[in-house]
Each structure stands twice: as structure tokens, then as C-alpha cells.
Enzyme design. Structure first.
Site, PDB file in Angstrom:
ATOM      1  N   HIS A   1       0.876  -1.185   0.000  1.00  0.00           N
ATOM      2  CA  HIS A   1       0.000   0.000   0.000  1.00  0.00           C
ATOM      3  C   HIS A   1       0.910   1.231   0.000  1.00  0.00           C
ATOM      4  O   HIS A   1       1.697   1.428   0.937  1.00  0.00           O
ATOM      5  CB  HIS A   1      -0.915  -0.004   1.226  1.00  0.00           C
ATOM      6  CG  HIS A   1      -1.870  -1.155   1.227  1.00  0.00           C
ATOM      7  ND1 HIS A   1      -2.029  -2.004   2.292  1.00  0.00           N
ATOM      8  CD2 HIS A   1      -2.692  -1.614   0.247  1.00  0.00           C
ATOM      9  CE1 HIS A   1      -2.926  -2.931   1.977  1.00  0.00           C
ATOM     10  NE2 HIS A   1      -3.341  -2.711   0.742  1.00  0.00           N
TER      11      HIS A   1
ATOM     12  N   GLU B   1       1.737  -4.808  11.059  1.00  0.00           N
ATOM     13  CA  GLU B   1       1.250  -3.420  11.143  1.00  0.00           C
ATOM     14  C   GLU B   1       2.106  -2.696  12.179  1.00  0.00           C
ATOM     15  O   GLU B   1       2.083  -3.022  13.366  1.00  0.00           O
ATOM     16  CB  GLU B   1      -0.221  -3.398  11.577  1.00  0.00           C
ATOM     17  CG  GLU B   1      -1.167  -4.174  10.668  1.00  0.00           C
ATOM     18  CD  GLU B   1      -1.435  -3.483   9.337  1.00  0.00           C
ATOM     19  OE1 GLU B   1      -1.082  -2.289   9.196  1.00  0.00           O
ATOM     20  OE2 GLU B   1      -1.984  -4.142   8.433  1.00  0.00           O
TER      21      GLU B   1
END
Ligand SMILES: O=C(O)CCC(=O)N[C@@H](CCC(=O)O)C(=O)O
Ligand SMILES: [Zn+2]
Length: 344
Positions: A63, A223
């Protein structure tokens, strides 16, 4: 050719950003004997001289707006090329979606992290992410399979989350189809500053699931914090991650702390809610953070005429996103999980 500049600066990130879709393959050897192979834009492979035992994939920018992992990988790549960091293991670095880095968006046309494990080839659609997913699968396949069998394989796909999180750093352990989870991997994650792990309960089309399922790699989506533009990341918050990755790639064997279940917060996915209708909403604000728990029977989401209510006391939200494409995951919910005999 770009090689002379790359040798001098080690700045593979800029080279990648200047070549959004393609870059001719090329290679050179560092003074310490490490072979550097640029395979494509955003894809660079390092093979140290001498014996190695591990094949390590480190990906970021799957991303494009998740910049902290890109900065970590940029620093690692630069220090390897400049000869400041000597590798002891084979490493493949991947910047997933170069164009999406340049436009500072999660993706260009389609979420790249929903296109792995062959998903990119389904249907009639062609777009930059589908083309890239196919190429990235090939690079990873070649990386893992071009050496003798039985070597250790891992893939850490580094991300940052759209929302804040009660537990700032957390990892997604892809579905292992009944194989055991590994305490040694939890220790690695803890050393990275990640004490929270979610175990998935079904197959996925993510990059980490691809490497885990196809190649038996220890693979995670990691994350590391919240999405921020370049220049706004407090890199001190990523020091443990960078140091642990540095040790992983530059040491023959890394020793982690002894395992202690109390160091971790484990969750299992309770359910996945996909967005089916245009009218999809959450009752909570954008400021609601990942791991916020809800009382049993509280409203979690409304999709067209369907309302989803918490089924379990404390059911907690992960990755709520009402704007995903129709058919895609809009919310995961998780519940606590014990470390049991299925962890080896
Ligand atoms: O914060 C969000 O909403 C998304 C952050 C992110 O990109 N997460 C990954 C998780 C992949 C996995 O489930 O392993 C994603 O959604 O692709
Ligand atoms: Zn992401």
C-alpha cells in the site's frame, strides 16, 4: 544506465519511484562479495558470498501511502549497498506498488493486497495492480525455489494501519490450514516491538498468505503503526523493528528472549464482514481505533438492509473501512485467544 548512481547512493527507493512500472534488470557485486540483482522496479535481491541458510523476503509499499515501512527498507537497502551492513542471508526486498507511493495512495486502481495467490488472474480485468501482483508472485517464487530445498523461508510484509490502534503494533498470522503456530516467530515479532498477533481462520489473497501457503514460509502482515506521509514518521518508534530485521539479515543465527506467554496479546478472528451494498456504514466514528471492544448485541455495521451486531462480549474491531470496493472486507472482528498446545 542506472547502476553507477545506485552503487554510489544505494538509493533504490528513488530509482523505483522514477520508474513506476518497469526497470530493466541488471546486477553488480559489492566489494564484500554480495551479489546485487535488480530484478525490476522495486525488486532487489541480495546474495551474500559464502554459505547462507535463510531466504528472507521483506516487502513494503504493497500500500503506497504506508510510508514508515518504506523508510525502514530504504535505510536497510542503502546500508547494504554502501557496504555498511554485511549480509549473512539471502534477502529479497520488494516495494510493492511504486506508482501508489508517488500518488500517496493505498493503491492506483485496485487493492494489491487482495490479488495474490492467483487472484490477479481471475476475471477479465487488467490493471496495474493485477500486472504487478503476477510479477511479484513470480519474483517470490523464483527467490524461494531457485536454491536447494529445505532452507529456512520467511516473508514479513510491512504495513501501517489507516486508523490508530489500542495496540500500536500488531501482526496478522495467515491461516496455516491446521499447521502449528510458532512461538519462535512470536519471539521475533516481540523483538520487533510487536506483542499483539491475530490468527486468521481462513485462506486469503494477501501477500503474506501467498508466501505462507505456497512456500511454507513463516509469513506475516506486520502493522507497525498508523499511516503518515513521508517526513512525518517518528523513526524512533520503529527502531526495534529495524534493529531486529538488521539482525535477521546480517547474522547467521539470532537469539531471542525466552518465550513467556504473558508477553503477548493474542486474538483470533471471530468473523469477517464484507461490504456488499453501496450503503455501508459503521455506527462508530473514524476516530474509533483498532481493538475497540463492543458489548454483546451492539451494532457493528450496516450493509444495505443487513445489520451486524456483536455476537460476543468484547468483540473488537480491526481494519474498519466503509469505502472498500463492493465484495471486499470492510471489517474484521477479533476475540482473545490463549496460547495453547497448538503453538510449538
Ligand atoms: O488499516 C487498515 O484498514 C488496513 C491496513 C492494511 O493494509 N492491512 C492489511 C492486512 C492484510 C492481512 O489481513 O493480512 C490489508 O488490509 O491488506
Ligand atoms: Zn497496508
Amino acid at each position: 544506465m542506472y547502476l553507477e548512481a545506485l552503487k554510489k547512493t544505494g538509493d533504490f527507493l528513488t530509482l523505483t519511484r522514477e520508474n513506476e512500472f518497469d526497470l530493466p534488470a541488471s546486477n553488480f557485486t559489492l566489494d564484500n562479495g554480495t551479489l546485487v540483482e535488480v530484478l525490476d522496479t522495486g525488486v532487489i535481491q541480495f546474495t551474500p558470498q559464502g554459505n547462507t541458510s535463510k531466504d528472507i523476503v521483506l516487502s513494503s509499499a504493497v500500500h503506497g501511502n504506508e510510508t514508515a515501512p518504506i523508510e525502514i527498507c530504504d535505510q536497510l537497502i542503502q546500508s547494504v549497498i554502501k557496504g555498511e551492513l554485511t549480509l549473512k542471508q539471502r534477502v529479497l526486498f520488494i516495494y510493492g506498488n511504486p506508482k501508489s507511493i508517488n500518488i500517496a495512495n493505498r493503491f492506483v486502481e485496485e487493492n494489491l493486497n487482495r490479488l495474490f495467490n492467483g487472484e490477479h488472474a481471475k476475471g477479465e480485468i487488467t490493471n496495474p495492480e493485477r500486472v504487478r501482483a503476477a510479477k511479484l508472485e513470480t519474483y517470490v517464487t523464483d527467490f524461494f525455489t531457485s536454491v536447494e530445498e529445505g532452507r529456512y523461508r520467511c516473508h514479513y510484509d510491512l504495513h501501517t494501519a489507516i486508523r490508530g490502534s489500542k495496540n500500536e503494533k500488531f501482526a496478522v498470522y495467515p491461516y496455516l490450514h491446521g499447521k502449528p503456530w510458532k512461538k519462535q516467530q512470536l519471539q521475533f515479532l516481540l523483538s520487533c516491538g510487536v506483542n499483539t498477533v491475530l490468527t486468521m481462520r481462513s485462506a486469503a489473497t494477501t501477500f503474506s498468505y501467498f508466501s505462507s501457503f505456497q512456500f511454507g514460509a513463516d509469513a506475516f502482515t506486520v502493522e507497525l503503526g498508523q499511516v503518515k506521509p513521508f517526513g512525518e514518521n517518528d523513526m524512533a518508534r520503529f527502531a526495534k523493528t529495524k534493529d531486529t530485521l538488521t539482525a535477521l539479515i546480517s547474522q547467521e543465527e539470532v537469539k531471542y528472549r525466552d518465550f513467556n506467554a504473558q508477553d503477548f496479546e493474542l486474538f483470533q478472528v471471530h468473523r469477517t464482514i464484507n461490504r456488499i451494498h453501496d450503503e455501508f456504514s459503521f455506527p462508530f466514528p473514524d476516530s474509533a481505533v483498532n481493538f475497540t471492544g463492543f458489548s454483546k448485541n451492539a451494532l457493528l455495521a450496516t450493509d444495505g438492509d443487513t445489520q451486524y451486531f456483536a455476537e460476543v462480549e468484547g468483540e473488537a474491531i480491526i481494519f474498519p473501512n466503509a469505502k472498500v470496493a463492493l465484495g471486499q472486507r470492510a471489517l474484521l472482528t477479533v476475540i482473545p485467544m490463549e496460547i495453547n498446545e497448538k503453538f510449538i
